[in-house]
Design a protein around this motif. Structure first.
Motif, mmCIF file in Angstrom:
data_model
loop_
_atom_site.group_PDB
_atom_site.id
_atom_site.type_symbol
_atom_site.label_atom_id
_atom_site.label_comp_id
_atom_site.label_asym_id
_atom_site.label_seq_id
_atom_site.Cartn_x
_atom_site.Cartn_y
_atom_site.Cartn_z
ATOM 1 N N TYR A 18 0.816 -1.216 0.000
ATOM 2 C CA TYR A 18 0.000 0.000 0.000
ATOM 3 C C TYR A 18 0.849 1.265 0.000
ATOM 4 O O TYR A 18 1.973 1.270 0.509
ATOM 5 N N CYS A 19 0.286 2.341 -0.546
ATOM 6 C CA CYS A 19 1.001 3.626 -0.579
ATOM 7 C C CYS A 19 1.237 4.118 0.851
ATOM 8 O O CYS A 19 0.460 3.791 1.761
ATOM 9 N N CYS A 22 -1.730 5.098 3.441
ATOM 10 C CA CYS A 22 -3.015 4.452 3.096
ATOM 11 C C CYS A 22 -3.514 3.664 4.309
ATOM 12 O O CYS A 22 -2.766 2.881 4.896
ATOM 13 N N HIS A 24 -5.657 1.253 4.412
ATOM 14 C CA HIS A 24 -5.942 -0.177 4.196
ATOM 15 C C HIS A 24 -5.118 -1.014 5.183
ATOM 16 O O HIS A 24 -5.597 -2.014 5.722
ATOM 17 N N CYS A 52 -7.272 -2.072 -4.732
ATOM 18 C CA CYS A 52 -5.936 -2.017 -4.124
ATOM 19 C C CYS A 52 -5.700 -3.169 -3.164
ATOM 20 O O CYS A 52 -4.572 -3.608 -2.990
ATOM 21 N N ASN A 122 -13.142 4.552 0.678
ATOM 22 C CA ASN A 122 -12.203 5.677 0.556
ATOM 23 C C ASN A 122 -12.677 6.678 -0.499
ATOM 24 O O ASN A 122 -11.898 7.487 -1.001
ATOM 25 N N GLY A 126 -9.352 3.512 -6.081
ATOM 26 C CA GLY A 126 -7.925 3.714 -5.836
ATOM 27 C C GLY A 126 -7.047 3.042 -6.876
ATOM 28 O O GLY A 126 -6.268 3.693 -7.577
ATOM 29 N N THR A 212 -8.536 6.253 3.931
ATOM 30 C CA THR A 212 -7.921 7.306 3.108
ATOM 31 C C THR A 212 -7.310 6.751 1.829
ATOM 32 O O THR A 212 -6.937 5.579 1.752
ATOM 33 N N CYS A 213 -7.177 7.631 0.839
ATOM 34 C CA CYS A 213 -6.418 7.325 -0.368
ATOM 35 C C CYS A 213 -5.581 8.558 -0.693
ATOM 36 O O CYS A 213 -5.900 9.317 -1.606
ATOM 37 N N PRO A 214 -4.491 8.790 0.106
ATOM 38 C CA PRO A 214 -3.704 10.003 -0.103
ATOM 39 C C PRO A 214 -3.246 10.155 -1.554
ATOM 40 O O PRO A 214 -3.219 11.273 -2.088
ATOM 41 N N THR A 215 -2.891 9.044 -2.180
ATOM 42 C CA THR A 215 -2.351 9.117 -3.541
ATOM 43 C C THR A 215 -3.356 9.735 -4.512
ATOM 44 O O THR A 215 -3.051 10.696 -5.215
ATOM 45 N N ASN A 216 -4.566 9.192 -4.525
ATOM 46 C CA ASN A 216 -5.536 9.698 -5.510
ATOM 47 C C ASN A 216 -6.281 10.939 -5.023
ATOM 48 O O ASN A 216 -6.878 11.648 -5.836
HETATM 49 S S1 SF4 Z 1 -3.969 4.076 -4.449
HETATM 50 FE FE1 SF4 Z 1 -5.057 4.825 -2.630
HETATM 51 S S2 SF4 Z 1 -6.249 3.059 -1.821
HETATM 52 FE FE2 SF4 Z 1 -4.658 2.299 -3.227
HETATM 53 S S3 SF4 Z 1 -2.905 1.761 -1.920
HETATM 54 FE FE3 SF4 Z 1 -2.582 3.860 -2.695
HETATM 55 S S4 SF4 Z 1 -3.454 5.202 -1.125
HETATM 56 FE FE4 SF4 Z 1 -4.268 3.126 -0.754
#
Ligand code: SF4
Ligand SMILES: Cc1ncc(C[n+]2csc(CCOP(=O)(O)OP(=O)(O)O)c2C)c(N)n1
Length: 248
Positions: A18-19, A22, A24, A52, A122, A126, A212-216
């Motif tokens: 996971y990012c 995240c 998850h 994800c 989230n 993701g 959360t999904c910080p990346t997206n």
């Molecule tokens: S894309 Fe978003 S949901 Fe998927 S692992 Fe990264 S932070 Fe988590």
């Protein structure tokens, strides 16, 4: 020296993909801890989603099965009916459960399948790069809604817990969050209660976990926790929507 913190037996010794930031990973840990504390790791069979958390089958230290996108409740139904003495759960994202898998989750609840669902909301797709989900908030930007979700075209976000709570077969429905330690503790309690509901044969249980999904979301991990608190909590209130105590 006394050990005060260690890896739960509920998770395999494999680093998460996971990012950073995240949540998850936190939710995985809670599920692993609960299965370990209930002493059911040897009896548990999880069903992993597409999203994800597709590699959840590598992470949980119990038997796991992969399902096609959205179909985890149907697969879990089959497993539980063939193995009624096993503890069967699904782990699903909001794209998986609230979009392509809406029919499966509604009918699993309707039939009151004696399974437990961990629903990770989230508010976005993701894995596939941040497309709008049924749970994306009004005005929230996504790659398929660059100007923000417009409810005139897309409707308001789907409140899965509130919807499922209208179904008599849904025995336990609760929404929790993991954006701070106090809420993480409450989330664990709810997840434990959901599995206890299944062990008591009370039928379908689902815990929606705001994640959360910080990346997206385009935010740092800390900003993402704050964004969840300020934006998701007002629309997705935490709490109990159905309790197993109400089941006769
Ligand atoms: S894309 Fe978003 S949901 Fe998927 S692992 Fe990264 S932070 Fe988590
Ligand atoms: C039948 C099918 N349609 C679409 C996809 C593409 N797809 C893979 S993951 C995903 C969305 C995942 O989002 P979510 O369930 O919210 O999980 P997250 O990645 O955010 O944890 C989609 C649309 C697919 N794999 N199969």
């Amino acid at each position: 020296m006394a050990i005060v913190f260690k890896r739960t037996e509920g998770l395999a010794e494999i680093p998460f993909h996971y990012c950073p930031g995240c949540t998850h990973g936190i939710i995985h840990r809670l599920v692993g801890e609960v299965l370990e504390e209930l002493g059911v790791l040897g009896d548990a069979i999880g069903v992993a989603p597409v999203g994800c958390s597709v590699l959840a089958y590598d992470y949980f230290n119990c038997d796991m099965h992969e399902a096609a996108h959205g179909r985890a409740p149907a697969v879990a139904t089959g497993i539980k009916r063939v193995h009624p003495n096993n503890v069967v759960f699904t782990y699903q994202g909001d794209g998986d459960l609230a979009s392509i898998g809406t029919a499966e989750i509604v009918h699993a609840a309707h039939r009151s399948e004696n399974i437990t669902t961990i629903f990770v909301n989230n508010a976005i797709y993701g894995m596939t790069g941040g497309q709008m989900a049924p749970t994306t908030l009004p005005g929230q930007k996504a790659t398929t809604s660059p100007y923000g979700r417009d409810p005139k075209h897309c409707g308001m976000p789907l409140k899965v817990s509130e919807m499922l709570a209208t179904i008599p077969g849904a025995s336990y429905v609760e929404r929790v969050s993991v954006h701070n330690p106090a809420n993480i503790r409450k989330a664990k309690k709810a997840i434990k209660k959901a599995f206890e509901c299944q062990l008591a044969g009370k039928g379908f249980s689902i815990i929606e976990v705001l994640s959360t999904c910080p990346t997206n979301w385009g935010l740092t991990p800390v900003e993402a926790l704050k964004w969840l608190e300020e934006n998701m909590l007002p629309y997705y209130p935490l709490g109990n929507f159905r309790t197993p105590e109400e089941v006769k």
